[in-house]
Design an enzyme around this catalytic site. Structure first.
Site, PDB file in Angstrom:
ATOM      1  N   HIS A  65      16.475  21.813  47.096  1.00  0.00           N
ATOM      2  CA  HIS A  65      17.748  21.000  46.532  1.00  0.00           C
ATOM      3  C   HIS A  65      18.645  21.781  45.856  1.00  0.00           C
ATOM      4  O   HIS A  65      20.004  21.628  45.371  1.00  0.00           O
ATOM      5  CB  HIS A  65      19.028  19.746  47.686  1.00  0.00           C
ATOM      6  CG  HIS A  65      17.988  18.661  47.175  1.00  0.00           C
ATOM      7  ND1 HIS A  65      17.209  17.526  47.125  1.00  0.00           N
ATOM      8  CD2 HIS A  65      18.633  18.016  45.479  1.00  0.00           C
ATOM      9  CE1 HIS A  65      17.110  17.285  46.364  1.00  0.00           C
ATOM     10  NE2 HIS A  65      18.294  16.818  45.485  1.00  0.00           N
TER      11      HIS A  65
ATOM     12  N   ASP B  37      12.039  20.242  51.256  1.00  0.00           N
ATOM     13  CA  ASP B  37      12.729  20.110  50.286  1.00  0.00           C
ATOM     14  C   ASP B  37      11.771  20.139  48.992  1.00  0.00           C
ATOM     15  O   ASP B  37      11.912  19.715  48.080  1.00  0.00           O
ATOM     16  CB  ASP B  37      13.073  18.811  50.218  1.00  0.00           C
ATOM     17  CG  ASP B  37      14.623  18.916  49.278  1.00  0.00           C
ATOM     18  OD1 ASP B  37      14.820  20.017  48.914  1.00  0.00           O
ATOM     19  OD2 ASP B  37      15.314  17.704  49.006  1.00  0.00           O
TER      20      ASP B  37
ATOM     21  N   SER C 170      16.990  14.033  41.171  1.00  0.00           N
ATOM     22  CA  SER C 170      16.014  15.167  41.836  1.00  0.00           C
ATOM     23  C   SER C 170      15.645  15.515  41.292  1.00  0.00           C
ATOM     24  O   SER C 170      15.321  17.084  40.445  1.00  0.00           O
ATOM     25  CB  SER C 170      16.982  15.673  43.125  1.00  0.00           C
ATOM     26  OG  SER C 170      17.897  14.379  43.225  1.00  0.00           O
TER      27      SER C 170
END
Length: 368
Positions: free
Chosen positions: A75, A106, A184
């Site tokens: 992402h 992911d 992230s």
């Protein structure tokens, strides 16, 4: 000679041990391999599929692994048009490209053509799945500053959770270190090795989740041929069978445990082999409990689909089922990835919408 009390020596020793422990987690050879990622992206509009949403930018984190590759979250680079990366402690940014992306789990691999980017960096090895209670360290570049942030936390839970990027139900670890926007893709480190990739925060304070080592290893093994095939799925909805009356109806004996198959989705590799009303007793010899879990580790349980998810597309799984009171064994070749059988797919990335809207009518390809 000056004397010291036992208590003062003990307290001093504890402080020294904690200080040394903190230093050992934030190792220089680790920090030099942490990367900040700058992404310019442009998403397709699902309301107006002939248009783009317009360029926006985000930042995330990553780390250098073997083969001069950068491991990060999918992402962070989804729908990317332009990517730059910068190593911790460095000023120069380098252009990067997405080599492999797996939105399902992911994860993504980036490449930098300019080899000088990797000068002096030591690739970080992939470690093993941590135990609940293990102390770990998260590295990344959360919003609010440009420099590398380092946070310690404890593994609180290891179980299947929904990955927000893909809605896939995969194994992950919950930690009590906060994971904020910008963190992230950053590695979670224990004993100098990657034991997770930070990918989403949870509800409440100091709740974060990381992609687990088994998922990371599956991804890296899958992409060795240069493409990502996916994590296998059976494509069958099921339900718990803890109710005693249901157990009697399906002729389950006291020693039987398992889950009830409600239907077989079109396209499922189980079609023509398994039937609605079958009770799945075990998968590859691992008993399935009435709540749909299997024994994962000592005093730990997780979703029985984990057995299938550890395999690769094209491999075979053996199912022991109960059908009309008879125990049968069936082998099924795993041919579809996770979420394949969904009538309405989750949000798509890096893909042009496969439908068109004109005059209030929606035109789209039809399945056979």
């Amino acid at each position: 000679m000056k004397k010291h009390s036992f208590s003062s020596i003990t307290i001093t020793g504890i402080i020294l041990i904690l200080f040394i422990s903190s230093i050992s987690l934030a190792q220089p050879n680790i920090t030099s391999s942490i990367v900040k990622i700058y992404t310019v992206y442009n998403k397709h509009s699902y309301y107006r599929p002939w248009q783009m949403m317009g360029q926006e930018s985000i930042s995330g984190s990553g780390c250098i692994i073997g083969g001069n590759r950068i491991l990060t979250n999918a992402h962070v680079v989804a729908d990317a048009m332009f990517i730059q990366v910068k190593r911790a402690g460095m000023a120069k940014k380098y252009t990067a490209e997405v080599e492999i992306v797996a939105h399902e789990c992911d994860l993504a691999i980036l490449r930098v053509k300019d080899k000088s980017f990797f000068a002096g960096a030591m690739p970080i090895e992939i470690g093993k799945l941590p135990e609940v209670g293990d102390t770990v360290a998260t590295y990344g570049f959360p919003e609010g500053g440009e420099e590398l942030a380092f946070t310690e936390g404890v593994v609180s839970r290891v179980e299947h959770q929904s990955y927000s990027h893909s809605e896939a139900n995969l194994l992950c670890c919950q930690i009590d270190a906060a994971i904020n926007p910008g963190s992230s893709g950053g590695p979670v480190i224990m004993e100098g090795e990657i034991i997770g990739v930070a990918f989403q925060g949870g509800y409440g304070e100091n709740i974060g989740y990381m992609v687990s080592v088994p998922v990371i290893n599956h991804f890296l093994e899958d992409v060795k041929d240069g493409k990502y095939d996916g994590i296998p799925s059976l494509g069958v909805p099921w339900q718990k069978i803890e109710n005693q009356d249901m157990r009697l109806y399906y002729k389950m004996r006291d020693e039987h445990t398992g889950v009830l198959l409600n239907k077989i989705y079109p396209g499922s590799p189980a079609k023509g082999i398994l039937r609605p009303g079958d009770i799945v007793l075990s998968v590859d010899g691992i008993d399935v409990a009435n709540d749909g879990t299997i024994r994962f580790r000592e005093n730990e349980r997780t979703f029985f689909g984990y057995v299938i998810q550890n395999k690769f597309l094209g491999e075979t799984a053996e199912f022991e089922i109960l059908r009309e009171g008879k125990v049968l064994k069936e082998k099924i070749k795993l041919t579809i990835p996770t979420n394949f059988c969904r009538l309405v797919p989750p949000e798509q990335y890096d893909e042009v919408p496969r439908y068109y809207i004109a005059g209030g009518l929606v035109f789209q390809p039809l399945s056979t």
